[in-house]
Design a protein around this motif. Structure first.
Motif, PDB file in Angstrom:
ATOM      1  N   GLU A  97       0.833  -1.474   0.032  1.00 46.08           N
ATOM      2  CA  GLU A  97      -0.042   0.031   0.009  1.00 46.08           C
ATOM      3  C   GLU A  97       0.765   1.377   0.019  1.00 46.08           C
ATOM      4  N   TRP A  98       1.932   1.279   0.651  1.00 45.36           N
ATOM      5  CA  TRP A  98       2.916   2.400   0.769  1.00 45.36           C
ATOM      6  C   TRP A  98       3.594   2.438  -0.672  1.00 45.36           C
ATOM      7  N   THR A 101       1.102   4.231  -2.485  1.00 48.05           N
ATOM      8  CA  THR A 101       0.769   5.668  -2.143  1.00 48.05           C
ATOM      9  C   THR A 101       1.950   6.544  -2.697  1.00 48.05           C
ATOM     10  N   GLU A 120       3.542  11.601   1.096  1.00 50.34           N
ATOM     11  CA  GLU A 120       4.367  10.650   1.163  1.00 50.34           C
ATOM     12  C   GLU A 120       5.588  10.524   2.223  1.00 50.34           C
ATOM     13  N   TYR A 123       3.707   9.506   5.892  1.00 51.43           N
ATOM     14  CA  TYR A 123       3.426   7.989   5.899  1.00 51.43           C
ATOM     15  C   TYR A 123       4.605   7.252   6.106  1.00 51.43           C
ATOM     16  N   MET A 151      -4.319   4.614   4.682  1.00 46.28           N
ATOM     17  CA  MET A 151      -3.694   4.830   3.136  1.00 46.28           C
ATOM     18  C   MET A 151      -4.477   4.308   2.122  1.00 46.28           C
ATOM     19  N   GLN A 154      -6.842   7.203   1.764  1.00 45.34           N
ATOM     20  CA  GLN A 154      -6.290   8.453   1.152  1.00 45.34           C
ATOM     21  C   GLN A 154      -6.188   8.210  -0.124  1.00 45.34           C
ATOM     22  N   ASN A 155      -5.789   7.047  -0.685  1.00 45.69           N
ATOM     23  CA  ASN A 155      -5.560   6.539  -1.910  1.00 45.69           C
ATOM     24  C   ASN A 155      -6.881   6.678  -2.760  1.00 45.69           C
TER      25      ASN A 155
END
Length: 289
Positions: A97-98, A101, A120, A123, A151, A154-155
């Protein structure tokens, strides 16, 4: 090309910048305003009221702030640190997921972005704190789940805002006009980067591939919004060589270091890789229609 500052904000900055009598701090805020306008205006305001000793501290803090803002914190999961069987699959999902993002969703147009790589960085630091701080594993799991949910939300919000919003930096009234302006902006930056001595030679091939791909996308296609690459170009395009011709020699040297650091970063490489994949998918979809 990030969120435009208001006329009042610009007037405030100009007033404090002229009132600051420390040349080094004024020089540093010229660079800082490209990365974070609000950090820049706070710095010159402090400069006006600070005594000599405080100004030395402001200068040191400004240099550190610039360095911190251009270097994205690394996210390296140390396997030896993550030993809990229940957490291993969650951390793996967190990493995925990071990556989405910071490499994919960061390329979508963000109308209110005021800080270079702000979300970025936020997170990345939050994840590192959760993974490597001493705490009970139950609490660590709770925080990981919360970060994952945050996340993903947010995405999702970024995606929906981009695809369903009519906002764009060109104030274009229709998609055809918006696509034309977007493409013009990207191609102008690509041409500049191709002859830029600070640009990483190893990335020139990918850059040319993206240029060719971009030129294949018709502006009139109502199913493709070329603004989807804007985040990438607005982030790295803010430090153009022509914008810094009036800078002092010291500042021009500093900007060269910043640009070399950014162009050679893993973050730049991965984002370029992702917009190239996205562009090729768009071209393919046009051919299939």
């Amino acid at each position: 090309m990030i969120r435009q500052t208001t006329e009042a904000e610009e007037e405030d900055f100009s007033f404090y910048w002229k009132s600051c009598l420390q040349p080094e701090i004024k020089d540093l805020t010229q660079i800082l305003r490209y990365i974070s306008f609000y950090d820049a205006i706070l710095t010159v305001r402090q400069c006006v009221t600070a005594n000599k000793e405080e100004q030395i501290q402001i200068e040191k803090q400004s240099k550190k702030k610039i360095f911190d803002l251009i270097v994205l914190p690394k996210f390296e999961i140390l396997e030896s640190e993550i030993t809990n069987d229940e957490l291993i699959p969650l951390v793996d999902e967190l990493r995925k997921e990071w990556e989405k993002t910071i490499y994919v969703f960061s390329n979508l147009y963000k109308s209110h972005e005021v800080l270079f790589l702000g979300k970025e960085r936020e997170y990345t630091l939050a994840i590192n704190r959760v993974l490597y701080s001493d705490m009970p594993e139950v609490r660590r799991k709770t925080l990981i789940l919360r970060l994952l949910q945050d996340m993903k939300q947010q995405n999702k919000s970024t995606y929906q805002l981009f695809y369903y919003s009519k906002q764009n930096p060109w104030a274009a009234s229709n998609l055809n006009e918006e696509n034309s302006e977007s493409k013009k902006f990207y191609l102008s930056l690509i041409e500049e980067w191709k002859v830029d001595p600070d640009f990483d030679p190893n990335q020139i091939s990918s850059l040319k591939d993206f240029q060719s791909c971009l030129e294949e996308i018709p502006n009139s296609n109502q199913k493709i919004r070329i603004l989807g690459f804007f985040g990438f170009f607005s982030d790295y395009g803010r430090f153009t060589t022509k914008d810094q011709t009036s800078f002092s020699q010291t500042n021009q040297t500093r900007v060269r270091f910043i640009r070399q650091t950014l162009f050679r970063s893993h973050h730049f490489q991965k984002r370029l890789e992702n917009i190239l994949i996205s562009c090729k998918n768009s071209v393919q979809s046009v051919k299939e229609i």
